[in-house]
Write a protein that holds these residues in place. Structure first.
Motif, PDB file in Angstrom:
ATOM      1  N   LEU A  11       0.850  -1.192   0.000  1.00 28.96           N
ATOM      2  CA  LEU A  11       0.000   0.000   0.000  1.00 28.96           C
ATOM      3  C   LEU A  11       0.885   1.240   0.000  1.00 28.96           C
ATOM      4  O   LEU A  11       1.942   1.255   0.648  1.00 28.96           O
ATOM      5  N   GLY A  24     -12.298   8.463  -3.554  1.00 30.16           N
ATOM      6  CA  GLY A  24     -11.518   7.436  -4.248  1.00 30.16           C
ATOM      7  C   GLY A  24     -10.371   7.965  -5.088  1.00 30.16           C
ATOM      8  O   GLY A  24      -9.757   7.204  -5.838  1.00 30.16           O
ATOM      9  N   LEU A  56     -13.114  -0.070  -9.688  1.00 26.90           N
ATOM     10  CA  LEU A  56     -14.136   0.966  -9.879  1.00 26.90           C
ATOM     11  C   LEU A  56     -13.526   2.361  -9.939  1.00 26.90           C
ATOM     12  O   LEU A  56     -13.896   3.172 -10.784  1.00 26.90           O
ATOM     13  N   HIS A  57     -12.603   2.643  -9.032  1.00 26.88           N
ATOM     14  CA  HIS A  57     -12.100   4.013  -8.920  1.00 26.88           C
ATOM     15  C   HIS A  57     -10.900   4.298  -9.806  1.00 26.88           C
ATOM     16  O   HIS A  57     -10.725   5.416 -10.275  1.00 26.88           O
ATOM     17  N   ILE A  77     -11.137  -9.342  -7.321  1.00 25.56           N
ATOM     18  CA  ILE A  77     -12.126  -9.932  -6.399  1.00 25.56           C
ATOM     19  C   ILE A  77     -13.363  -9.043  -6.417  1.00 25.56           C
ATOM     20  O   ILE A  77     -13.334  -7.902  -5.969  1.00 25.56           O
ATOM     21  N   ARG A  80     -19.428  -9.245  -4.773  1.00 25.46           N
ATOM     22  CA  ARG A  80     -20.854  -8.948  -4.926  1.00 25.46           C
ATOM     23  C   ARG A  80     -21.269  -8.783  -6.382  1.00 25.46           C
ATOM     24  O   ARG A  80     -22.390  -8.394  -6.680  1.00 25.46           O
ATOM     25  N   GLU A 144      -2.264  -6.027  -4.260  1.00 25.33           N
ATOM     26  CA  GLU A 144      -1.860  -4.636  -4.555  1.00 25.33           C
ATOM     27  C   GLU A 144      -2.786  -3.582  -3.967  1.00 25.33           C
ATOM     28  O   GLU A 144      -2.442  -2.420  -3.858  1.00 25.33           O
ATOM     29  N   ARG A 175      -9.927   7.156   2.520  1.00 27.30           N
ATOM     30  CA  ARG A 175      -9.911   5.699   2.665  1.00 27.30           C
ATOM     31  C   ARG A 175      -8.683   5.231   3.419  1.00 27.30           C
ATOM     32  O   ARG A 175      -7.561   5.652   3.124  1.00 27.30           O
TER      33      ARG A 175
HETATM   34  N1  LIG Z   1      -2.436   3.941  -2.493  1.00 27.08           N
HETATM   35  C1  LIG Z   1      -2.499   2.652  -2.809  1.00 27.08           C
HETATM   36  O1  LIG Z   1      -1.556   1.878  -2.586  1.00 27.08           O
HETATM   37  C2  LIG Z   1      -3.747   2.119  -3.439  1.00 27.08           C
HETATM   38  C3  LIG Z   1      -3.738   0.842  -3.996  1.00 27.08           C
HETATM   39  C4  LIG Z   1      -4.910   0.368  -4.558  1.00 27.08           C
HETATM   40  C5  LIG Z   1      -6.050   1.142  -4.521  1.00 27.08           C
HETATM   41  N2  LIG Z   1      -6.016   2.369  -3.970  1.00 27.08           N
HETATM   42  C6  LIG Z   1      -7.233   3.170  -3.845  1.00 27.08           C
HETATM   43  O2  LIG Z   1      -7.993   2.529  -2.869  1.00 27.08           O
HETATM   44  C7  LIG Z   1      -9.379   2.685  -3.136  1.00 27.08           C
HETATM   45  C8  LIG Z   1     -10.035   1.331  -3.153  1.00 27.08           C
HETATM   46  O3  LIG Z   1      -9.654   0.623  -2.020  1.00 27.08           O
HETATM   47  P1  LIG Z   1     -10.733   0.078  -1.006  1.00 27.08           P
HETATM   48  O4  LIG Z   1      -9.961  -0.349   0.193  1.00 27.08           O
HETATM   49  O5  LIG Z   1     -11.821   1.080  -0.863  1.00 27.08           O
HETATM   50  O6  LIG Z   1     -11.348  -1.188  -1.792  1.00 27.08           O
HETATM   51  P2  LIG Z   1     -10.652  -2.494  -2.452  1.00 27.08           P
HETATM   52  O7  LIG Z   1      -9.805  -3.186  -1.462  1.00 27.08           O
HETATM   53  O8  LIG Z   1     -10.083  -2.168  -3.773  1.00 27.08           O
HETATM   54  O9  LIG Z   1     -11.944  -3.338  -2.762  1.00 27.08           O
HETATM   55  C9  LIG Z   1     -12.489  -4.098  -1.752  1.00 27.08           C
HETATM   56  C10 LIG Z   1     -13.844  -3.685  -1.443  1.00 27.08           C
HETATM   57  O10 LIG Z   1     -14.380  -2.709  -2.284  1.00 27.08           O
HETATM   58  C11 LIG Z   1     -15.778  -2.907  -2.241  1.00 27.08           C
HETATM   59  N3  LIG Z   1     -16.411  -1.928  -3.064  1.00 27.08           N
HETATM   60  C12 LIG Z   1     -17.326  -2.105  -3.993  1.00 27.08           C
HETATM   61  N4  LIG Z   1     -17.745  -0.993  -4.487  1.00 27.08           N
HETATM   62  C13 LIG Z   1     -17.085  -0.033  -3.894  1.00 27.08           C
HETATM   63  C14 LIG Z   1     -17.096   1.370  -4.007  1.00 27.08           C
HETATM   64  N5  LIG Z   1     -17.910   2.014  -4.836  1.00 27.08           N
HETATM   65  N6  LIG Z   1     -16.263   2.061  -3.252  1.00 27.08           N
HETATM   66  C15 LIG Z   1     -15.440   1.418  -2.417  1.00 27.08           C
HETATM   67  N7  LIG Z   1     -15.403   0.090  -2.248  1.00 27.08           N
HETATM   68  C16 LIG Z   1     -16.223  -0.628  -2.999  1.00 27.08           C
HETATM   69  C17 LIG Z   1     -15.789  -4.351  -2.549  1.00 27.08           C
HETATM   70  O11 LIG Z   1     -16.961  -4.975  -2.391  1.00 27.08           O
HETATM   71  P3  LIG Z   1     -17.220  -6.471  -2.878  1.00 27.08           P
HETATM   72  O12 LIG Z   1     -15.993  -7.054  -3.439  1.00 27.08           O
HETATM   73  O13 LIG Z   1     -17.619  -7.153  -1.624  1.00 27.08           O
HETATM   74  O14 LIG Z   1     -18.273  -6.323  -3.894  1.00 27.08           O
HETATM   75  C18 LIG Z   1     -14.758  -4.828  -1.513  1.00 27.08           C
HETATM   76  O15 LIG Z   1     -15.343  -5.030  -0.253  1.00 27.08           O
HETATM   77  C19 LIG Z   1      -9.492   3.390  -4.453  1.00 27.08           C
HETATM   78  O16 LIG Z   1      -9.793   4.740  -4.211  1.00 27.08           O
HETATM   79  C20 LIG Z   1      -8.106   3.262  -5.054  1.00 27.08           C
HETATM   80  O17 LIG Z   1      -7.819   4.397  -5.816  1.00 27.08           O
HETATM   81  C21 LIG Z   1      -4.899   2.882  -3.419  1.00 27.08           C
END
Ligand SMILES: NC(=O)c1ccc[n+]([C@@H]2O[C@H](COP(=O)([O-])OP(=O)(O)OC[C@H]3O[C@@H](n4cnc5c(N)ncnc54)[C@H](OP(=O)(O)O)[C@@H]3O)[C@@H](O)[C@H]2O)c1
Length: 211
Positions: A11, A24, A56-57, A77, A80, A144, A175
């Motif tokens: 991360l 996001g 998504l983001h 993954i 849903r 990742e 987040r």
């Molecule tokens: N700085 C970094 O190292 C880094 C790395 C990767 C991503 N990111 C950022 O991290 C964010 C995403 O990470 P995260 O921890 O929120 O999720 P994530 O780990 O990428 O995804 C996991 C979860 O996201 C859920 N999800 C579904 N729709 C979503 C929505 N609209 N918004 C948020 N989550 C949703 C999934 O649901 P289900 O699977 O259960 O349907 C799951 O529980 C993004 O903004 C991305 O830009 C940063």
């Protein structure tokens, strides 16, 4: 790279432990040197895993572009079944891509393969998912992002290494990077052996979680 299976989480976070804004936006938390490091990690592993929120983001490609090396298999993954086939990594055919889905398994996802994922009310079992990757011959795995996904694998004690790159910015909201079940006492917190590396302007913490 290790001979046996190896699972690495990564991360890039702010000083206050955020990986993106609430909406996001995560472009970019860390700098160019960390981006190159991330692409090197991708080049070393068999598979790179992200959660649905990241697709998504970010609409990421998850390919190796900042250094030489082969693209890993891309694993998404989507427990849903929220994602649609129009994201880049489902269409670009740059690397084999596999989507784990707990619902609507029959829905085609562009060029990507779709696999069934058992998900109960508490979500999917990361150990079962990792075992399935190993059964497919994918032994070196990079988790990742995002924070939710890395935290799930960390909570299940499935990570051998965790690379957290801390960038000198304060977002103040947004987040979370690592988020685990509450503990009552600091003595219960993990203090893994680690090495630090200057990755200017950021600092990489390479945590050894095998102990
Ligand atoms: N700085 C970094 O190292 C880094 C790395 C990767 C991503 N990111 C950022 O991290 C964010 C995403 O990470 P995260 O921890 O929120 O999720 P994530 O780990 O990428 O995804 C996991 C979860 O996201 C859920 N999800 C579904 N729709 C979503 C929505 N609209 N918004 C948020 N989550 C949703 C999934 O649901 P289900 O699977 O259960 O349907 C799951 O529980 C993004 O903004 C991305 O830009 C940063």
């Amino acid at each position: 790279m290790a001979d046996g299976p190896l699972t690495i989480g990564q991360l890039g976070q702010s000083l206050d432990g955020r990986i993106a804004t609430t909406g996001g936006d995560s472009y970019y938390v860390t700098g160019e040197a960390n981006r190159t490091h991330l692409h090197r990690l991708r080049a070393l592993v068999d598979a790179v895993v992200v959660g649905a929120g990241t697709v998504l983001h970010d609409d990421p490609q998850l390919t190796v572009r900042a250094c030489a090396g082969d693209n890993p298999m891309r694993i998404v993954i989507d427990s849903r079944g929220q994602l649609t086939a129009d994201h880049r990594l489902f269409q670009d055919r740059q690397a084999p891509t596999l989507v784990y889905r707990g619902a609507n398994v029959d829905v085609p996802m562009g060029a990507a393969e779709v696999a069934a994922l058992d998900a109960g009310p508490d979500g999917y079992d990361p150990a079962a998912l990792l075992a399935d990757l190993h059964a497919r011959g994918l032994h070196h795995v990079l988790i990742e992002g995002g924070g939710v996904t890395v935290s799930r694998f960390l909570a299940a004690e499935l990570l051998d290494r965790l690379h957290i790159c801390v960038a000198p910015l304060i977002i103040g909201s947004g987040r979370a990077a690592v988020s685990l079940p509450e503990i009552a006492r600091l003595s219960e917190a993990r203090r893994p052996p680690m090495r630090t590396f200057a990755m200017s302007p950021d600092t990489l913490f390479d945590c050894d979680l095998r102990g």
